[in-house]
Design a protein around this motif. Structure first.
Motif: not given
Length: 203
Positions: A128-133
């Motif tokens: 998960x990259x920043x902001x991903x779910x």
């Protein structure tokens, strides 16, 4: 008139063959083993070694596990499958993390975590990259009403697993249940983390 004996003629012929062979040897190009490496070859070899070293270093530096200290969790109601919920975990940090294994769920004051659905294990860890779910499906109760110890649950605790699934990482998070409560029994399970919501609701 000089007359050579047959033996002398044979020796002379042999000498001529030897000289010719030496001449041919002198004209042959240097073999690959003895050829001196060029600057281009040396640079290419160095670049390959550097790339290999970087790959090995990257393999050792595993992506850190997603932690309860840097994640946000929400629970969504779904129409299909019946008696299911969708757990959504979003990375709120500034670094990529790995949603390892499956989430540890605790309904109300349950003494043990909700069982994992083994067949839902993905082929690769969800990064998960920043902001991903990441997504996990939650089956709350048996569709036929035959589950045991059925009751309404009003609280859901969520914890994130380490890479080996031997413990949690970070603090436990409280997820608000749709409608404030949900009917659960001992058939409840949670899937492993998935990269897509549709994959989390296959089971």
């Amino acid at each position: 008139m000089n007359v050579r004996s047959p033996r002398a003629a044979v020796r002379l012929a042999a000498t001529g063959v030897a000289v010719a062979a030496l001449g041919l040897t002198a004209l042959q190009p240097a073999s690959a083993a003895t050829a001196k490496p060029t600057a281009k070859t040396t640079a290419k070899t160095a670049a390959t070694a550097k790339t290999t070293a970087k790959a090995k270093a990257a393999a050792k530096a595993k992506t850190p596990a997603c932690s309860g200290n840097s994640m946000k969790v929400t629970v969504r109601k779904v129409s299909r499958p019946v008696n299911h919920l969708l757990l959504v975990a979003t990375n709120t940090s500034k670094k990529t993390c790995a949603a390892y294994q499956a989430p540890y769920l605790r309904f109300d004051q349950a003494q043990s975590a909700t069982q994992f659905y083994a067949k839902s294990r993905p082929h690769a860890v969800v990064l998960l990259k920043p902001g991903k779910s990441a997504y996990a499906g939650i089956k709350t109760s048996a569709g036929n009403g035959k589950g045991k110890h059925a009751h309404y649950t009003r609280k859901l605790g969520v914890m994130f697993s380490n890479a080996k699934q031997t413990g949690n990482v970070g603090k436990a998070l409280n997820a608000k249940l749709p409608g404030g409560k949900v009917w659960t029994d001992d058939s409840a399970f949670v899937t492993y983390w998935q990269g897509k919501s549709a994959d989390a609701l296959k089971w």
